[in-house]
Design an enzyme around this catalytic site. Structure first.
Site, PDB file in Angstrom:
ATOM      1  CB  SER A  58      -0.972   0.018   1.175  1.00  9.87           C
ATOM      2  OG  SER A  58      -0.286   0.259   2.377  1.00  9.87           O
ATOM      3  CE  LYS A  98      -2.801   2.278   4.859  1.00 12.76           C
ATOM      4  NZ  LYS A  98      -2.568   1.441   3.717  1.00 12.76           N
TER       5      LYS A  98
END
Length: 196
Positions: A58, A98
């Site tokens: 990701s 993230k």
């Protein structure tokens, strides 16, 4: 003068005890220094720094799966653009990594046709960390949306596969669950460097 008196007088065995005592004293000093150093290292890596393992694609191309990254966590305040590790989210119990896109009270909008992300009406220049243009996947939310107080809006750099604040499983991140900022890739050594 008998043999024993001669040995005591000349400093025989009694004199030989001094180097042994000095050696034992040096061993205790080294052991004390080693234990003190170990305590300092444990405190540093508990309070100030942590090393975490990246899992999944990701954050490509910034981070790859199985990269080990060094976090700073003590007195850390999230800033827009930082890559952070989050301990858990609305529905996920495992940690995730993230990028911070918006802070509390900022408004986020996403143009799903072009994949462009806007914060407070300004398009973000994400060319430094997103390859092959900006892509995004559908969201569980309606945009524009305002980030609640004490929360963050985060996205993965690999937007096509990232499970992030666009999903209700992650949602807005409570700042209390931010473990720290990812500063450096420390392993593998071929990828060693600062995280941008």
């Amino acid at each position: 003068m008998n043999e024993r008196e001669k040995m005591e007088y000349t400093g025989g065995p009694r004199h030989a005890v001094q180097p042994v005592k000095r050696f034992v004293a040096h061993c205790y000093e080294w052991l004390e220094a080693l234990i003190s150093s170990l305590i300092v290292v444990v405190l540093l890596f508990t309070l100030l720094f942590r090393i975490v393992n990246v899992s999944g694609p990701s954050m490509l191309p910034t981070l790859q799966s199985n990269d080990r990254v060094l976090l700073t966590s003590y007195f850390y305040q999230p800033k827009q653009g930082d890559v952070v590790v989050i301990t858990h989210t609305a529905k996920l119990q495992g940690p995730i990594i993230k990028r911070v896109i918006a802070l509390e009270n900022q408004t986020v909008d996403i143009d799903f046709e072009t994949g462009t992300v806007y914060v407070d009406g300004q398009a973000l220049d994400e060319s430094a960390y997103i390859e092959n243009g900006i892509t995004t996947q559908p969201s569980d939310y309606t945009y524009p949306l305002t980030v609640p107080p004490g929360h963050l809006f985060v996205l993965g750099d690999n937007r096509a596969v990232s499970n992030d604040s666009r999903s209700s499983a992650v949602g807005m991140i409570d700042e209390r669950y931010v473990l720290g900022k990812a500063e450096f890739v420390v392993f593998p050594f071929s990828r060693f460097g600062k995280i941008l």
